[in-house]
Each structure stands twice: as C-alpha cells, then as structure tokens.
Design a protein around this motif. Structure first.
Motif, PDB file in Angstrom:
ATOM      1  N   TYR A   1      -9.416 -15.031   9.872  1.00 53.29           N
ATOM      2  CA  TYR A   1      -8.004 -14.862  10.249  1.00 53.29           C
ATOM      3  C   TYR A   1      -7.821 -14.898  11.766  1.00 53.29           C
ATOM      4  N   ASN A   2      -8.962 -15.161  12.472  1.00 51.41           N
ATOM      5  CA  ASN A   2      -8.916 -15.277  13.923  1.00 51.41           C
ATOM      6  C   ASN A   2      -8.324 -14.029  14.581  1.00 51.41           C
ATOM      7  N   ILE A   3      -8.845 -12.875  14.194  1.00 50.70           N
ATOM      8  CA  ILE A   3      -8.382 -11.592  14.736  1.00 50.70           C
ATOM      9  C   ILE A   3      -9.552 -10.965  15.489  1.00 50.70           C
ATOM     10  N   ASP A   4      -9.219 -10.276  16.564  1.00 46.66           N
ATOM     11  CA  ASP A   4     -10.256  -9.574  17.321  1.00 46.66           C
ATOM     12  C   ASP A   4     -10.908  -8.534  16.420  1.00 46.66           C
ATOM     13  N   PRO A   5     -12.219  -8.658  16.134  1.00 44.22           N
ATOM     14  CA  PRO A   5     -12.869  -7.732  15.193  1.00 44.22           C
ATOM     15  C   PRO A   5     -12.817  -6.277  15.648  1.00 44.22           C
ATOM     16  N   ASN A   6     -12.638  -6.060  16.942  1.00 43.80           N
ATOM     17  CA  ASN A   6     -12.597  -4.680  17.435  1.00 43.80           C
ATOM     18  C   ASN A   6     -11.251  -3.992  17.199  1.00 43.80           C
ATOM     19  N   SER A   7     -10.256  -4.776  16.699  1.00 51.68           N
ATOM     20  CA  SER A   7      -8.932  -4.185  16.492  1.00 51.68           C
ATOM     21  C   SER A   7      -8.733  -3.736  15.050  1.00 51.68           C
ATOM     22  N   LEU A   8      -9.720  -3.960  14.169  1.00 46.73           N
ATOM     23  CA  LEU A   8      -9.508  -3.720  12.730  1.00 46.73           C
ATOM     24  C   LEU A   8     -10.115  -2.411  12.241  1.00 46.73           C
ATOM     25  N   VAL A   9      -9.566  -1.955  11.130  1.00 38.45           N
ATOM     26  CA  VAL A   9     -10.128  -0.815  10.398  1.00 38.45           C
ATOM     27  C   VAL A   9     -10.860  -1.390   9.188  1.00 38.45           C
ATOM     28  N   TYR A  10     -12.096  -0.948   8.987  1.00 33.93           N
ATOM     29  CA  TYR A  10     -12.888  -1.522   7.891  1.00 33.93           C
ATOM     30  C   TYR A  10     -13.138  -0.491   6.799  1.00 33.93           C
ATOM     31  N   PHE A  11     -12.953  -0.946   5.552  1.00 32.88           N
ATOM     32  CA  PHE A  11     -13.286  -0.117   4.391  1.00 32.88           C
ATOM     33  C   PHE A  11     -14.535  -0.709   3.760  1.00 32.88           C
ATOM     34  N   ILE A  12     -15.603   0.080   3.728  1.00 37.92           N
ATOM     35  CA  ILE A  12     -16.873  -0.443   3.210  1.00 37.92           C
ATOM     36  C   ILE A  12     -17.189   0.231   1.888  1.00 37.92           C
ATOM     37  N   ALA A  13     -17.368  -0.615   0.883  1.00 34.16           N
ATOM     38  CA  ALA A  13     -17.579  -0.086  -0.467  1.00 34.16           C
ATOM     39  C   ALA A  13     -18.956   0.537  -0.597  1.00 34.16           C
ATOM     40  N   GLU A  14     -19.030   1.570  -1.414  1.00 33.32           N
ATOM     41  CA  GLU A  14     -20.299   2.234  -1.692  1.00 33.32           C
ATOM     42  C   GLU A  14     -21.285   1.186  -2.197  1.00 33.32           C
ATOM     43  N   GLY A  15     -22.482   1.202  -1.619  1.00 31.16           N
ATOM     44  CA  GLY A  15     -23.496   0.236  -2.029  1.00 31.16           C
ATOM     45  C   GLY A  15     -23.541  -0.981  -1.121  1.00 31.16           C
ATOM     46  N   ASP A  16     -22.446  -1.211  -0.370  1.00 32.01           N
ATOM     47  CA  ASP A  16     -22.446  -2.361   0.535  1.00 32.01           C
ATOM     48  C   ASP A  16     -23.087  -1.968   1.868  1.00 32.01           C
ATOM     49  N   GLU A  17     -23.520  -3.012   2.610  1.00 33.68           N
ATOM     50  CA  GLU A  17     -24.142  -2.826   3.914  1.00 33.68           C
ATOM     51  C   GLU A  17     -23.208  -2.048   4.851  1.00 33.68           C
ATOM     52  N   GLY A  18     -23.722  -0.988   5.479  1.00 32.65           N
ATOM     53  CA  GLY A  18     -22.937  -0.228   6.439  1.00 32.65           C
ATOM     54  C   GLY A  18     -22.242   0.985   5.861  1.00 32.65           C
ATOM     55  N   TYR A  19     -22.263   1.123   4.531  1.00 31.99           N
ATOM     56  CA  TYR A  19     -21.553   2.241   3.882  1.00 31.99           C
ATOM     57  C   TYR A  19     -22.108   3.591   4.327  1.00 31.99           C
ATOM     58  N   ASP A  20     -23.441   3.696   4.257  1.00 32.24           N
ATOM     59  CA  ASP A  20     -24.060   4.984   4.589  1.00 32.24           C
ATOM     60  C   ASP A  20     -23.780   5.389   6.036  1.00 32.24           C
ATOM     61  N   ASP A  21     -23.870   4.392   6.940  1.00 31.52           N
ATOM     62  CA  ASP A  21     -23.608   4.687   8.353  1.00 31.52           C
ATOM     63  C   ASP A  21     -22.171   5.159   8.556  1.00 31.52           C
ATOM     64  N   ALA A  22     -21.256   4.440   7.872  1.00 40.59           N
ATOM     65  CA  ALA A  22     -19.839   4.790   8.017  1.00 40.59           C
ATOM     66  C   ALA A  22     -19.580   6.189   7.491  1.00 40.59           C
ATOM     67  N   LEU A  23     -20.223   6.503   6.376  1.00 40.00           N
ATOM     68  CA  LEU A  23     -20.042   7.821   5.771  1.00 40.00           C
ATOM     69  C   LEU A  23     -20.583   8.901   6.700  1.00 40.00           C
ATOM     70  N   LYS A  24     -21.768   8.611   7.275  1.00 37.83           N
ATOM     71  CA  LYS A  24     -22.427   9.592   8.144  1.00 37.83           C
ATOM     72  C   LYS A  24     -21.582   9.893   9.382  1.00 37.83           C
ATOM     73  N   SER A  25     -20.896   8.867   9.910  1.00 38.72           N
ATOM     74  CA  SER A  25     -20.066   9.086  11.102  1.00 38.72           C
ATOM     75  C   SER A  25     -18.971  10.112  10.810  1.00 38.72           C
ATOM     76  N   GLY A  26     -18.627  10.260   9.536  1.00 40.23           N
ATOM     77  CA  GLY A  26     -17.760  11.342   9.059  1.00 40.23           C
ATOM     78  C   GLY A  26     -16.378  11.354   9.672  1.00 40.23           C
ATOM     79  N   LYS A  27     -15.927  10.208  10.121  1.00 39.53           N
ATOM     80  CA  LYS A  27     -14.632  10.169  10.800  1.00 39.53           C
ATOM     81  C   LYS A  27     -13.478  10.058   9.800  1.00 39.53           C
ATOM     82  N   ALA A  28     -12.405  10.824  10.049  1.00 40.71           N
ATOM     83  CA  ALA A  28     -11.174  10.621   9.294  1.00 40.71           C
ATOM     84  C   ALA A  28     -10.496   9.397   9.870  1.00 40.71           C
ATOM     85  N   ILE A  29      -9.625   8.791   9.112  1.00 42.42           N
ATOM     86  CA  ILE A  29      -9.029   7.520   9.531  1.00 42.42           C
ATOM     87  C   ILE A  29      -8.290   7.651  10.863  1.00 42.42           C
TER      88      ILE A  29
END
Ligand code: ZN
Length: 766
Positions: free
Chosen positions: A617-645
């Motif tokens: 979509y030609n969007i700056d990747p640093n401007s987006l919010v990402y939802f990572i599904a359980e089991g997908d790459e990066g899920y555990d890291d995202a969960l560990k960061s423990g950040k609320a939206i």
C-alpha cells in the motif's frame, strides 16, 4: 466493560482475514437460485388490496358473511340419537352475486361411505388385542352420518341440493345480491357416537354403572361454510383432522333433554328460572358475587343421587348467543356444576365447570379456578374477553373447543388419586381450550387451512397463561416446582423436533392434514417461534403491543397468515421477513457455533507479513499498528513488550497531533487483549448471534448481534474483539434461547463433555 468495533481510518490489520468483513462476498455458483435468507417475503404473499391492506389490517372494502340460526334440538338418551330442525338466515355482505350456498355436514365423516378411512395407510402387525381385532375386522363400522330429511325454503318448498360427502350445495331459487338475506330450513337426525371408543370431537361417554351417558355435543347441525374474498366458498372437505372455517352469527337454540339432566352450552340461558330449581337459583346468585372461589350449583352428593334414577319427563333449555361462529353444549344427569365470577375490565364473567364424580377431587379444586385465571391472562395478552361466561366440561380423552364451552380430559383413578402428569395435563388442557375462545372463536381464522393460526397462537398464549397460573396459584404446584412446568413454549423444548429426520418434517405453512408430527408442526413450533420473537428478537414491549394489535384488528373478523405477519411488523418496526421465511416457510433448524478464536498481540514492530502489506500500500511501515496472530512470527516478542495500544509510539504520536488535551483526557479505553472470533452457522436458520464472554476475573458479558449479522454471509461471520481483560471462554446462546440443535460447537475452548444433543443421538442409536 465494552466490546467495541474497530475504526479502519488510522489502523491497518496485518491479518488479511481481519480486513472489513463486509467485503467478503458469498460464494456464487452459476445457475444456482438465490437462497438469500433475507430476501423480502413478496412472492409468497398475496398482494394487498381493498379487502386486506399492506399493514395487515382489514381494508376499507373488508366484508364478512353472516349466518344466523334458530334451532330445535332433542336428544333421545335411550337410543343415543340427536334430532334437529334449524332455520338458517344467511346474509350476503359480499359484493358478489351468489347462485348457491355451501353447507357443512361434518358428521358425514362418520357416515358408512366416508372416505376418511381410505386415505389412511394401514398394515398388519405381528399381534393385536382381541378388542381391536373385533373392532377392525368383525364389527360393521358405526353409521354416524347426517340423515337429512328435508331442505326447504320458508314457504315449505323443497330446495334442490347436492351432497358431496361432508359438503352440501343448496341451490338458490333466485341469485342473492349484495345485502340480500335468504332463509331456509333443514331437518335431520343422526346416531351419536361413543367418543371414548370411536373417537371424535363430539359424542357421549358411556358409564356402565347406572347405565348413564355424558354428552358433549358439537358439529351436530348443518353449518354454513365461509364465503370470502380469498377463497370464494371455503368448501374444502372435512377429513377428520383439519378443523373448521365458520362465519359469525346469532343463535337461538332450544335443546330438549331428560328432565333430570344438567345442561350448559354456548350463549345466554334465557329460561334459567324454568330449568333451575329454587335452590340452584339461590346458589347461582351467590356465585355471581364470588370472586375468590367457586360456588357449587349442583353438589357431588346431589349428582350422585340423581345418576341413580332416570326421569321419563323432558326439559327444554333455551340458549341465545350473539356473534359466535359455532355452538356446542354438554348434558348429563351425572353432572356436578360450579361457578365463580371473574372481573375482566369493568365486566363480570362467569367461570363455569361441569363434571361427573369421576373427575373429583381434581375438578372441584382446579377446573373453575383455571378458567378464571385463563380469562385474565388471555385478556391481558389480547383484548378483554367479550362473552359473559366460559365453561370447562370434563370429558374422558377430550380436548376440544367451542365458543364459551370446551371439553377437557384429566381424570383421577378410581380411588381419587392422581399423578402430577394428570394434574398438570388437566390444568394445561383447560387453559388451552378456554384460550381457544380467543383463537379461533373470536379471532376467527380458517382452521381448515391454517392449523397454526389458532393452535400455534393459542399454544403461545397458553404458555404465558400457564406461567401466570403457577404464579397466582402456588398451591397448585407440586413440591419442588417453583414455576409451572410448561411442555410447550421454551425454545429448548423444540430442539428434538427441529433436529429430527427432515423426511418427516413439513413447513408450518402446510395444511395440517398433510403434515407429519402434527402436534410439533402446528402447535409447538409456531408457539416456540412466537416465544423466541417475544423473548429474544423483539422484546416484550414491542411484541406484546403488536400481538395485541393483531388480536384487536381481527377480533370478530377472519384474518389470514399475511394479516398476522404484516401486523407484527407494522406495529413494531422490526423487519421480520427473514424470521417468517425461515421459521414458517422452511424446515431449516438453528445450529450456530464457534469455529475459531485467534488471539493477537499489538506492536509497532512489523513481521515479514506486516512489512509486505505496508509495501503493497506504499505506506511508511513505521506509521502503522500491527496485530500479530498467536503462532505467527513476532507474536511472543509483541506480547512480552506488554504494551497497551495507547502506549505504542505511533498511536501516542497520532493522538498528540490530532486531539486537544481535553479530548485526550476523555479517551478512557485501554484494550490490551485482541481477538478475532469466527462464528459459523452449519444450520440453515438465521437467528441472532447471542454470545457470552467470560473474563479471567470471572466477570461475564453477554452481547447479542442481530440476525442481520448473517446477511452477507450465511455460513460464517467474524468479530474483532478488543478488551482490557483476558477472555477465558466464549459461549454461543448460553441460555438456550434459539433452539440450537447442536450445542457441542457452542463453546470455546471446546467442552469435551457430551452435549445434550449427543446424548439424545446416542440414546436413539441404543
Ligand atoms: Zn387447540
């Protein structure tokens, strides 16, 4: 806590399936007919016209015919024969010219040449009882048909007539124009049937002790058929099952019976002082003021004495009724008789019972009280009961209704003991049959064609009235019951039928004669449907207002199914085409389940999928919010960061740039847990999606997604859920409101325990 839907403005979901659900198109196969469950009910409905409007109300040109009767009836108790002579005055209110009239001869269903036995399949089993073998193979069939002695005009001239089984065409000397009246006279007799052994809705029960009969008499006279804007003459034959279609009229009926009989029937007793003893009159006047308990007019002791002898004198009881569609009466020297008054609106109505000693002690205790309670409940749900009395007559194995009078079963054993089943069965049948005064005796639908319009609507109100009865008469409930155990009404009670073999289920909109499982088809299913509308889809206020509106619009008139369907929408602004279509026109069942629950973690760090999407979509990747599904790459890291939206840098920045400090303070939500729940619908029926979410802290939240959630995809639908608490379990239809036939797929995580449906299936296999 609130579960909310996402805005798609500033955020993009990484999971492709989480893109707007609305974009998913139903699968289309070439040449496949459109099965959209939300298609308007248009082809199925008659076009509104001047007789019946699009709102479901009678139109400006609505009319109905009138048939008035003057009758002299005599019962020969020795030979069990009924003799009758009637003058019918028929008024043509239709705009049409009539050249003949159709008269119904229902008793001909019991004639020797009746075709009813011929349409039923029969077979020979390995064994049968001696009595059944005798009845089936040795005895001549009972001859219970009408013997018509004459059909004459008022000058005594014979009128040409033709009998086609249960219908008689009477030719008019000159055509009847709008507004014309025509009077004619019929004389007849017939053999009264033993309704206990030979069946039927009318007849006598024979008591060997003292050689007595109790008569419950109906369909005993040639009755006018209905002529209307829909059918012309409704002269569909009586095969024995589908009940009746009758015009309203006024009746004056003189009934002569042995002098020691007690008799009551449709209408006002106009010669009460002639037929009641002085003592009975005294008690009757007392009963008219007794609002809390019945007063005995004839006691059990008196009835026991009377039944031991036989009078050879006669007595004539005179009854007069206005605006009734039919007439019935009961007579016997065995009858006990009691009454009480009940306030309906600003009027007193008499609740009345007739029963022999065989019905006691149950009948003296509950019959009249049940009648009174029923009139109150039904009047609340429809309109004030307009007649002056309602009678419940005890008759073995009967449950049958006529205006102001009905026959009901429920008999203790010889010692006066009875089971819960007998007690509740008796109270329920009285509620049901007294309730029929409203549907179809006053809201006068065509029973011959639409069994559900009276049985279904009546069984629905019966459920409400049973619950009232239990509440108002706690002493009638057996120990351990805190409410009346209604058999029909609650959604869960219809599951076994709805989930059964489709080869033996017909749509409700099928003529009763041609349906399987008649009771479930015409009574339980429509009643349950209305209960689901009231409890789950419309709510009490909208449903009750609309149901009352239908009842009032069609009080003393002849409604059709469309008049009902249309009025319920017209008065409520609830679009119900999908409901009528599914529940009344098909045999589809409800089965809704949870297919999959995906958990997501939220982050500003994209995985490979996220990067690709941003690139696409030609969007700056640093401007987006990402939802990572359980089991997908990066899920555990995202969960560990423990950040609320709201703690994600991109979101923080967006809020700072776009909202005033005041507005920022008002943003109170702080979702940390994200789920995509996919619900599937293996069943064909559309229903609201009722979901209970249970959180880690033990709290629960119930959300009802309207049935329209299925409008663009009949098979499955997904919901994005954001929550500040973790969801530990999800249940579909937790209170069993939708008649879901298989609850084994209703929960997440899947419960391994055997569902009721599986238990039932396994039981059937055994
Ligand atoms: Zn019924």
């Amino acid at each position: 806590m609130k579960i909310f839907k996402y805005f798609f403005g500033a955020m993009l979901f990484v999971s492709a399936s989480a893109f707007a659900q609305d974009d998913i198109k139903p699968e289309r196969k070439p040449g496949h007919t459109n099965q959209n469950k939300f298609k308007q009910l248009y082809d199925e409905f008659a076009t509104p016209n001047m007789f019946r409007t699009g709102s479901g109300a009678p139109g400006p040109a609505y009319y109905q015919q009138q048939a008035d009767y003057k009758m002299d009836i005599e019962i020969d108790d020795v030979n069990a024969k009924l003799y009758g002579n009637e003058t019918i005055t028929y008024t043509n209110n239709s705009p049409d010219e009539l050249t003949y009239l159709w008269v119904q001869l229902d008793q001909n269903m019991r004639a020797k040449d009746s075709k009813t036995p011929l349409i039923n399949s029969s077979g020979i089993g390995p064994a049968t009882s001696a009595s059944r073998a005798t009845g089936t193979y040795l005895k001549d069939s009972f001859d219970g048909g009408f013997n018509i002695e004459h059909v004459k005009d008022t000058n005594g001239k014979d009128l040409p007539h033709t009998i086609n089984r249960t219908m008689m065409r009477v030719e008019l000397p000159t055509p009847m124009k709008t507004g014309n009246k025509f009077s004619f006279n019929i004389k007849w007799w017939y053999n009264i049937n033993d309704h206990v052994n030979d069946g039927g809705r009318s007849g006598y029960e024979y008591f060997e002790e003292n050689d007595n009969r109790s008569y419950v008499i109906a369909q005993f006279y040639p009755r006018m058929a209905v002529y209307n804007d829909l059918e012309g003459w409704q002269n569909s034959q009586f095969w024995g099952r589908d009940e009746f279609a009758l015009p309203f009229g006024n009746f004056d009926v003189n009934i002569t019976v042995p002098a020691d009989h007690i008799l009551d029937g449709t209408g006002n007793l106009t010669n009460r002082e002639e037929v009641f003893s002085k003592e009975m009159m005294k008690r009757y006047n007392k009963a008219k003021k007794s609002y809390d308990k019945p007063v005995m007019i004839v006691t059990e002791d008196e009835a026991r004495k009377t039944e031991k002898t036989k009078s050879n004198k006669k007595k004539t009881w005179k009854l007069s009724a206005k605006m009734v569609r039919d007439f019935g009466f009961a007579t016997s020297r065995k009858y006990i008789y009691d009454m009480m008054a009940v306030k309906i609106g600003d009027k007193d109505v008499m609740a009345v019972s007739l029963y022999s000693k065989e019905g006691n002690p149950l009948w003296e205790q509950w019959s009249t009280r049940t009648v009174a309670s029923t009139l109150k409940s039904y009047s609340r749900m429809t309109f004030d009961y307009p007649y002056h009395k309602a009678i419940s007559v005890h008759a073995q194995r009967q449950g049958m209704e006529y205006p102001m009078i009905c026959w009901n079963y429920g008999r203790p054993d010889k010692d006066g003991n009875y089971s819960d089943r007998t007690k509740y069965g008796m109270i329920s049948v009285i509620i049901h049959e007294v309730g029929h005064n409203f549907f179809p005796m006053i809201v006068n639908s065509d029973e011959r064609q639409w069994t559900w319009m009276d049985e279904g609507l009546n069984t629905f109100v019966q459920y409400v009235a049973e619950q009232d009865f239990g509440e108002w008469n706690p002493t009638a409930l057996s120990p351990g019951h805190d409410q009346y155990p209604s058999r029909r009404g609650p959604a869960k009670n219809i599951v076994r039928y709805m989930g059964g073999d489709q080869d033996f289920i017909a749509p409700i909109m099928t003529k009763g004669l041609n349906t399987y499982q008649f009771g479930s088809n015409a009574y339980s299913k429509p009643a349950t449907g209305l209960n689901i509308l009231r409890e789950t889809i419309m709510g009490h206020d909208l449903f009750d207002y609309s149901f009352r509106e239908y009842s009032k619009r069609w009080m003393f008139k002849h409604p059709t199914p469309e008049d009902f369907f249309r009025t319920m929408e017209d008065a409520s602004a609830v679009d119900l085409d999908w409901f009528w279509r599914g529940w009344f026109y098909t045999t589809d069942y409800t089965d809704i389940g949870i297919k999959e629950v995906k958990k997501f973690a939220v982050t500003n760090n994209p995985n490979e999928n996220g990067k690709k999407l941003a690139e696409q979509y030609n969007i700056d990747p640093n401007s987006l919010v990402y939802f990572i599904a359980e089991g997908d790459e990066g899920y555990d890291d995202a969960l560990k960061s423990g950040k609320a939206i709201e703690d994600l840098p991109t979101v923080k920045e967006y809020i700072m740039d776009n909202f005033t400090p005041e507005q920022q303070k008002s943003m109170k939500k702080s979702p940390k847990f994200f789920y995509e729940v996919t619900f599937d619908k293996p069943g064909g029926l559309v229903m609201p999606l009722i979901v209970e979410y249970v959180y880690a802290d033990g709290t629960k939240e119930k959300t009802t997604y309207p049935a329209q959630v299925w409008r663009l995809n009949d098979k499955e639908v997904s919901k994005a859920i954001a929550s500040d608490k973790e969801i530990v379990s999800i249940t579909v239809d937790p209170d069993l409101e939708t008649a879901d036939i298989d609850t084994s797929n209703n929960s997440w995580p899947r419960e391994t325990k055997e569902s009721d449906f599986d238990k039932f299936k396994n039981k059937v296999k055994d």
